[in-house]
Each structure stands twice: as C-alpha cells, then as structure tokens.
Design a protein around this motif. Structure first.
Motif, short mmCIF file in Angstrom:
data_model
loop_
_atom_site.label_atom_id
_atom_site.label_comp_id
_atom_site.label_asym_id
_atom_site.label_seq_id
_atom_site.Cartn_x
_atom_site.Cartn_y
_atom_site.Cartn_z
N ASP A 26 -49.65 17.75 -10.92
CA ASP A 26 -49.53 18.93 -10.06
C ASP A 26 -49.31 20.22 -10.85
O ASP A 26 -48.55 21.10 -10.44
N ASP A 84 -46.59 26.68 -6.26
CA ASP A 84 -46.09 26.95 -4.90
C ASP A 84 -46.62 25.96 -3.87
O ASP A 84 -46.39 26.13 -2.68
N LYS A 86 -46.85 22.94 -1.44
CA LYS A 86 -45.88 22.16 -0.68
C LYS A 86 -46.53 20.82 -0.40
O LYS A 86 -47.64 20.74 0.10
N TYR A 87 -45.84 19.77 -0.74
CA TYR A 87 -46.42 18.42 -0.64
C TYR A 87 -45.85 17.68 0.55
O TYR A 87 -44.69 17.83 0.89
N LYS A 88 -46.71 16.89 1.16
CA LYS A 88 -46.32 16.11 2.33
C LYS A 88 -45.84 14.75 1.92
O LYS A 88 -46.18 14.22 0.93
#
Length: 88
Positions: A26, A84, A86-88
């Motif tokens: 990431d 920045d 946002k991961y689920k």
C-alpha cells in the motif's frame, strides 16, 4: 503476487490488458500491462509507479488508458495521495 491475474488489490481494469493496482504494501499505485497477448496468459508487469492521484492520472492519459469515462471516474475517486487510502 502482484503480477498474477488473481491479485486482489485491483483499482481498475483498463484497455488491452492494462490494469491499475495498489501495491502489496500500500505504498503506491502501479500501472501494469500483461506481458503477452491472448490466448497466452503471461503475467502483469509494472510499467509506471505513483504515490499521487494526479501523477497516476497524467500517466494514464499519456498511455491512452482513459478512453472509458468509468476509468477516469475510478481514478478521480481515489484520495490525492495513496497514504490517505481508507481500507475496508
């Protein structure tokens, strides 16, 4: 692995065996192209590496990967910087 068809962090599939992924750590978005055309499978090879949305969109434009408005919208929906996400 990032080069495999089954890699799970795909942002969007583009034209002619191109796709955009998030790297496995990431840290960056990667524009990839399949190493060989169909019917051979080949693997995906990184062609361009980006940490900002703007840089990614500019590279996709140069590579003519934005033919479909849905692809551009997928990229515009990304945060300005990969850090920045946002991961689920």
């Amino acid at each position: 692995l990032e080069r495999d068809d089954s890699y799970f962090q795909i942002v969007v599939h583009c034209r002619d065996n191109w796709r955009i992924i998030r790297c496995k750590h990431d840290l960056q978005w990667i524009i990839q192209k399949r190493s060989t055309g169909r019917p051979n499978r080949g693997v995906f090879i990184g062609k361009s590496f980006h940490t900002t949305r703007q840089s990614l969109i500019e590279a996709c434009s140069r590579l003519q990967l934005l033919d479909d408005p849905k692809i551009l919208q997928s990229l515009l929906d990304l945060p300005e910087h990969i850090r920045d996400m946002k991961y689920k």
